[in-house]
Design a protein around this motif. Sequence first.
Motif, PDB file in Angstrom:
ATOM      1  N   ASP A 121       1.808   3.743  -1.639  1.00 60.64           N
ATOM      2  CA  ASP A 121       1.409   2.841  -2.719  1.00 60.64           C
ATOM      3  C   ASP A 121       2.338   3.002  -3.918  1.00 60.64           C
ATOM      4  N   THR A 122       2.710   1.886  -4.526  1.00 64.10           N
ATOM      5  CA  THR A 122       3.534   1.745  -5.742  1.00 64.10           C
ATOM      6  C   THR A 122       5.026   1.896  -5.506  1.00 64.10           C
ATOM      7  N   PRO A 138       4.975  -1.634   3.714  1.00 64.90           N
ATOM      8  CA  PRO A 138       3.737  -2.416   3.700  1.00 64.90           C
ATOM      9  C   PRO A 138       3.568  -3.133   2.361  1.00 64.90           C
ATOM     10  N   THR A 172       4.037 -13.013  -3.859  1.00 63.74           N
ATOM     11  CA  THR A 172       3.048 -12.353  -2.993  1.00 63.74           C
ATOM     12  C   THR A 172       3.551 -12.453  -1.555  1.00 63.74           C
ATOM     13  N   SER A 177       1.110  -3.220   0.581  1.00 61.14           N
ATOM     14  CA  SER A 177       0.345  -2.387  -0.350  1.00 61.14           C
ATOM     15  C   SER A 177       1.249  -1.519  -1.212  1.00 61.14           C
ATOM     16  N   ALA A 178       2.551  -1.425  -0.884  1.00 63.17           N
ATOM     17  CA  ALA A 178       3.504  -0.673  -1.710  1.00 63.17           C
ATOM     18  C   ALA A 178       4.004  -1.499  -2.891  1.00 63.17           C
ATOM     19  N   ASN A 202       4.751  -3.333  -6.263  1.00 62.26           N
ATOM     20  CA  ASN A 202       4.530  -2.906  -7.640  1.00 62.26           C
ATOM     21  C   ASN A 202       5.316  -3.837  -8.550  1.00 62.26           C
TER      22      ASN A 202
END
Length: 287
Positions: free
Chosen positions: A153-154, A78, A46, A80-81, A83
């Motif tokens: 995202d992802t 970021p 993380t 948040s990307a 995966n």
Amino acid sequence: MTTIRETRRILLDGNPVDVVRQGETLVAGDGRTVAIADAHHLPPVTPSKIICVHLNYISRVKEMQTTLPPAPTYFHKPVSALNSHDAAVVRPDGCSWLNYEGEIAIVIGRTARNISPAEAGDYIRGFTVANDYGLHDFRDTDSGSMLRVKGADTLCPVGPGVVEGWDFRGKQIRTLVNGEVRQDGNTDEMEWDMHYLVADIARTITLQPGDLLLSGTPAISRTVYPGDVVEVEVEGLGTLRNHIVTGPTPIRTDVGAQVTESEEVLSTAQGGDWEFRGIRKPQPAAH
């Protein structure tokens, strides 16, 4: 002899659990086990930040008919990307030019600030496989920051695990699309090695445990499409696998820069015609 140890993070009985790989089995601290083939993988760390180097592999530099700067340059994905292994990578509806970039990610293990390259190894926990996907539809507007190109995202799958005790020197890295080899490089191509990159960033940016530094990609980054399966294989680190899907929601047209198809976009996404980059003005994409 250095001991090799691989840890992963999986969803086990509904909870995120750190596990150790033992052959084809993953073992939790309480003794529960699950076969790798049956595991639901999560990102193995993380991070508080994900930092990526622009160009580092000589084959990529030659392919793009450019020269390296005197020192590495970077961009930021970021968190948040982030995966994981075996997860879907989403190409937003309305976009066309999603490219893979197989890479090795450095995983920070100790807080690092103002360290030398000779010391940097002591601050690295280990390494994992990464795929630095780029949405080149936005390259004309974000070519410097790369935020929308690389930050959706992802677009940063990493995994399947973190390998400790791995020597990054002289290792093969390959990217396969639907089983066909597309990228095939070696870490000895890197102009700046893992220790240099960590020390360079840590001059002015404090690196925290779990932070990720993506170390560059070899030649032949190309477009992938919904339905494709993309695998990045790194010698000694394993294979990161993802599949491409189309997002259900179209890119909004009432805010922000819109997707374009300039020479910059097309040459970067599909390769070739590098000498024409920047000549043609951006044009709205045809859909």
